[in-house]
Each structure stands twice: as structure tokens, then as C-alpha cells.
Design a protein around this motif. Structure first.
Motif: not given
Length: 611
Positions: A380-393
Motif C-alpha cells: 500500500c506504500n504506507a511509510r512508518h517510523e521504526l522506533i520500538r518493537c510493538g511487542h517488547c518495546s
């Protein structure tokens, strides 16, 4: 008198034809094919007259049409018959098809001359096979293809349509058109302006255009006396319109045009689709095979052995040495990797969680832009920042797999001072004279491969591993195109973890027909095309999880084979059902099946992909 009018609008497949009374002022003037203005609901709309009759449909209120918009009739009898066939076969309203046939009428009819004719490509005359059947022309080199087309064009006397998979190939064909035919040639594609398209449309309608070179939209044109149709790169999936209705396939549609005009039909390809090969082998098509006596040198690198040697680069030792030798001889290099980005998957080092797109539920890829790292969804060409893991931070990640950005970085580090250019969907600038060009399928279609004497396929396995019954076929076609479009003096190195895959072994042994026989054996076992017809059904209602179950139950009650594709959720993943139809399914039976499918489902008959 009453007129049946089809509105040039997109309607549900069950709608499209309306009755209108013809005013006395138009009696004797109005004809089938006329574009007329009509009152529709609370506005004025345009439609096409498809039938004149004495009595209207009973029990409904009949309005009077307003007038004739364009004279003479806009659409021909053949166009109307073609529209009806396409409406029936692809299960869309006939108004949706008619909308594709009506040209925009420019306010100003003056058209500037925009066609720049390239220098004629020198060629050698060759043989042209003519038959009442469709002809499959299997040509194994770009030079032989140029000879074949130039010979064909030199013999044209009547109107001929050449359908290309994409606009970028127009220049290649114009260079093969002889001087005396150029003034009778028009080009048709979606990048033309309204006035330019309408000018070409009129020339086709009045017969002054003898050669029409266009993309898939050209099947809707008002041919006056169509004598020949040629479909170039028959294997290319861009011949299928898959993103909007009508979801038609050029390769199927031209068979109906052939019947309507009793014209010749040729499919040209260096690696035909399995379906067309099957038809030729069964005697339903005439096969003309043009075999090249020489071809580039091919070598295979088993990447498992590279890992044993502790080489974890995208570039094998053998490819590195070949690159070095080529650069020392001032030869250009093309590295083909059909995956963009820095890495294909991001995994948390602490908990092992894979980072997915929140909308598509598909793994996100790592891309770098101006030293900034971001996550990109290739669906879908969406773009996101990679900061922390959504499971364990955790903030610690590892990147798996490599794309064109990583390859570019490795090449620059391995060969400092060398001009390197990357060409993929993420790049805006491309150095056409670079010593090393790195690219995806987009690059392979844009560059001239004969300019490169070293070609490396970095990860052939990417093409094999797609979850689709056509994955082997598409991989074979991509590799064959690299081979046939390259210079005979080029060296091609294919890197793979599966060096014994049939697409590689048959290409290496130059036994191309063996690949098709192997593929047909596998498809027959699982009843995939050409041993069945596939219909892909996509639900536009994302929040109805039971819809697929209800639809499949309907099909099974009719003793039809259907199943649901695994659905990962997300707003860009429609619930999808795959329906397999027997080859002997008639149009009448198909209409009954379509009548049982709710309008909330999009219908894609003969899809190029199941995903």
C-alpha cells in the motif's frame, strides 16, 4: 419509436440499458451508434443508442431523449458487438465498456505535430507465417524480432493494430516502420492529450490510419477495415487490466476482434505464456519459431556454497571477479534484483517479532532516504517510523534479505570510484551512462540490454518464491527476456539458492519447450489453466467475514470448485475467493454463475495473479 440507450457510466453489472422515446424531430435521423443526451434521474447524461424499436419495455415510465450529441454515429456495429461480448465475458455493465470506447471531444480541434520519428533500424527480410488460425511467433532474439516486424510492416496494405504492453516500447516499433507507411501511422495510449487522441481516433475511424501502435486501450478503437492484429510480448502481464473495470485481457479480447473482422492475428513473444504454448501444441494455433543460432554465455552460482565460504554479501565471488574484469575492459554492467529497498524484513532481536504493516498485515521493508531509515509497505506504500518493537518495546532490530538499496551500497564499497546508478520505483534520477546499473523489473524494461556485456541476476529465488501458480512461468519469462534481449557477446551470471529449479536448468540446457511440458504436467495435476478457467472474486465489504463462506457454499451447491485465499486483514486486503471453472463452461452457464454473485464482489476473470 423508442431507443434502447446505454449510459456511458459505471454501473453495477445488472444495470446499463434504458428505454427512451425518440422525439418526432429526430425520426429518420437517429441511428444505432449515435451518442445522445438523455434525462437521467435529476440530471442530463450521455448514452449510446444500441437498438431502435417500436414498443418500449412494458410497465415503466418512459422519458424522451433530448437530442443527438455527435453526428455521424460515434460507435460502429463491431464496437457495439465487442462491448456486448466484453460485458458478458468479464461480468461488468455494458455501460462501463462503452465508457472506454467514447473519446473525449476537444473544444479545439487543432493538433500540433508531436510524433518524433526515430532513425530506421537496419534489418534483414525474413519469413512471415500467415494462417486462418492465430499464429504464435516464438522469437528467441531481439535482432530476429526486429527483422520479423520490419518485414511484416513492409507488406502492410490494410489497417493493422499492434498492441504493446506499455508506452515505453513505442519508440522501438516506430524505428521499424518504413518511410512510406509513417504518414499513415498513429500512436494511441493514455498519455496523449484529448485533442491528440481524438485526431488519431478520427483517422482510425475514416480509414486513413493504416498502422495503429497502441497499448491495451487500443482494442476499443473504431476500426474501419481491420486486417491484422499483432500482440507484442504476449507473455507480459501488463496486457491485463487488473486494477479497474472492465478487467479485460488483451490476449483474450483480440480473439473476439479477429472473429468480428475476419482478420489475421499474431502473438509475438520470446517466452510465450503456458496457455498460448498449450494452444499451439494442441493445434489450435499455428506456431512459427525463429531460433537464434548464437546466444550469450550463461553460468549459474549456487549461493549455498557462498555461505559455506562465509561470503554473506549479495555478490558472489564469481560475479565479483566478472564485474572486475568487465570494468577493466570498459564494459558496462547491469545487476538485476527484483526487490527494492535496503532489506525485505525487519525482526526484533529481543523477541523475534516481525514488523508488519498495520494496514496490510504484510512485512514492512527497510528503505533509506538521505541517510534516514524508514519502514515502507510494498503493498500500500504506507511509510512508518521504526522506533520500538510493538511487542517488547526493544529498540534493537536485525534486517533480513536485501534489496536494490543494499546492493547499491555493496557495489559502491566493492568498486570505489565507479559510476553506479540505481533504477527502481524509488529513484527519481538515473545516470544513463553509468558503468554499473542496478535495477528491478522496471529497469529491465527501460534500459537497452545490448549496451551491457555483463549481466548479473542477484537473487533469482525471489521470482520462484511468489505464492502463485504462475511463479515459475513468470521467473522463466524474466530470465528468458534477459537472455534474448542481451548482446550475443554478453556474459550472464544467475545467482540462486535453487540452481536446479526447472526455470534455470531448461534455460541453461537451451531446451525451452521442456520447461513448458514440465509446467503443463504440474498444472494438469492441480487443474490450473490451461486445464481450467480461474475467476478471482474480491469483496468490497471488508467488515463481513462470513461473506466468503456464503459465496463458497453457493458455488459448492452448484458443484463448482472454490476456496478462500488466506486473509490477513487490514484495509488493503480484500477477502478473496478463487473460483475454478471447467474449460467447457459456456457463456450461458457463466451468466447464471454471475447472477448468483452479489454486487459487493469484484469479478476478475482470467487474473494474472491470485494474490
Amino acid at each position: 419509436m423508442y431507443a434502447e440507450v446505454i449510459l456511458s457510466r459505471r454501473f453495477p453489472k445488472s444495470m446499463g440499458v434504458f428505454d427512451y422515446k425518440v422525439p418526432e424531430s429526430l425520426l429518420g435521423r437517429i441511428r444505432v451508434g449515435h451518442l445522445v443526451s438523455i434525462p437521467f434521474r435529476k440530471s442530463v447524461a450521455e448514452g449510446v443508442v444500441v437498438r431502435l424499436k417500436e414498443n418500449p419495455f412494458p410497465g415503466v415510465s418512459i422519458k424522451t431523449l433530448t437530442g443527438i450529441t455527435d453526428d455521424p454515429p460515434l460507435l460502429t456495429d463491431q464496437q457495439l458487438q465487442f462491448a456486448q461480448w466484453m460485458s458478458d465475458y468479464y461480468a461488468v455493465s455494458i455501460g462501463t465498456v462503452i465508457k472506454s470506447m467514447i473519446p473525449g471531444i476537444p473544444k479545439r480541434t487543432r493538433v500540433r505535430a508531436i510524433m518524433e520519428w526515430p532513425k530506421i533500424t537496419p534489418t534483414t527480410p525474413t519469413n512471415i507465417t500467415r494462417s486462418e488460425q492465430p499464429v504464435l511467433v516464438w522469437i528467441e532474439s531481439v535482432g530476429l524480432r526486429q527483422d520479423w516486424y520490419a518485414t511484416f510492416f513492409s507488406t502492410l496494405k490494410k489497417q493493422t493494430l499492434v498492441v504493446l504492453p506499455e508506452v515505453a516500447k513505442v519508440h522501438f516499433f516506430l524505428a521499424l516502420v518504413p518511410p512510406d507507411l509513417r504518414k499513415h501511422t498513429v500512436v494511441v495510449h493514455s498519455k496523449l492529450g484529448i485533442a491528440e487522441f481524438y485526431d488519431a481516433w478520427k483517422k482510425i475511424r475514416n480509414g486513413s490510419a493504416r498502422l495503429i501502435v497502441g497499448t491495451k486501450m487500443s482494442v476499443f478503437l473504431p476500426f474501419s477495415s481491420l486486417d491484422s492484429i499483432l500482440v507484442d510480448d504476449e507473455h507480459d502481464e501488463d496486457h491485463k487490466q487488473y486494477d479497474q473495470n472492465p478487467r479485460f485481457d488483451v490476449r483474450t479480447s483480440v480473439l473476439t476482434l479477429k472473429k468480428l473482422f475476419s482478420c489475421g492475428l499474431w502473438f509475438v513473444s520470446p517466452a510465450p505464456t503456458v496457455e498460448r504454448y498449450f494452444q499451439a501444441a494442441a493445434g489450435h494455433m499455428t506456431l512459427q519459431k525463429e531460433t537464434s543460432k548464437v546466444r550469450p554465455a550463461i553460468s549459474i552460482v549456487d549461493m549455498k556454497e557462498e555461505r559455506v565460504k562465509k561470503n554473506f554479501s549479495l555478490i558472489s565471488d564469481a560475479l565479483h571477479d566478472t564485474l572486475q574484469a568487465s570494468l577493466s575492459k570498459k564494459s558496462r554492467v547491469f545487476l538485476f534484483l527484483n526487490r527494492r529497498g535496503e532489506a525485505s524484513t525487519v525482526v526484533c532481536k529481543e523477541c523475534g517479532h516481525t514488523v508488519f504493516c498495520p494496514d496490510c498485515k504484510r512485512p514492512l521493508a527497510i528503505h533509506t532516504q538521505k541517510r534516514q531509515t524508514e519502514l515502507v509497505c510494498h503493498a500500500c506504500n504506507a511509510r512508518h517510523e521504526l522506533i520500538r518493537c510493538g511487542h517488547c518495546s526493544s529498540v534493537s532490530f536485525k534486517y533480513i534479505g536485501g534489496g536494490t538499496q543494499r546492493l547499491e551500497r555493496e557495489v559502491i564499497n566493492a568498486f570505489p570510484g565507479t559510476a553506479v546508478s540505481r533504477l527502481d520505483a524509488d529513484t527519481t534520477l538515473y545516470n544513463a551512462t553509468a558503468e554499473i546499473v542496478i535495477g528491478t523489473e522496471l529497469a529491465r524494461k527501460r534500459i537497452v540490454l545490448t549496451e551491457f556485456l555483463c549481466i548479473g541476476v542477484i537473487a533469482a529465488d525471489i521470482m520462484f518464491q511468489r505464492p502463485d501458480f504462475r511463479s515459475s512461468e513468470k521467473a522463466f519469462q524474466s530470465l528468458t527476456e534477459l537472455l534474448t534481449e542481451s548482446s550475443h557477446s554478453a556474459s550472464i551470471i544467475i545467482q540462486s539458492y535453487s540452481p536446479h529449479h526447472p526455470a534455470i536448468t531448461h534455460l541453461l540446457s537451451n531446451d525451452l519447450e521442456a520447461f513448458y511440458r514440465n509446467e503443463l504436467t504440474e498444472r494438469k495435476e492441480h487443474l490450473y489453466p490451461p486445464y481450467s478457467q480461474i475467476v478471482k472474486l474480491m469483496n468490497t465489504h471488508y467488515n463481513d467475514p462470513e461473506a466468503s463462506i456464503r459465496l463458497i457454499q453457493k458455488f459448492k451447491a452448484d458443484k463448482l470448485s472454490a476456496y478462500e485465499l488466506p486473509h490477513q486483514g487490514g484495509q488493503h486486503n480484500r477477502p478473496t475467493v478463487i473460483l475454478k471453472l471447467p474449460l467447457e463452461t459456456t457463456m450461458r452457464q457463466w451468466k447464471v454463475i454471475v447472477s448468483r454473485i452479489p454486487d459487493t464482489w469484484l469479478i476478475d476473470r482470467d487474473p494474472v495473479s491470485l494474490s
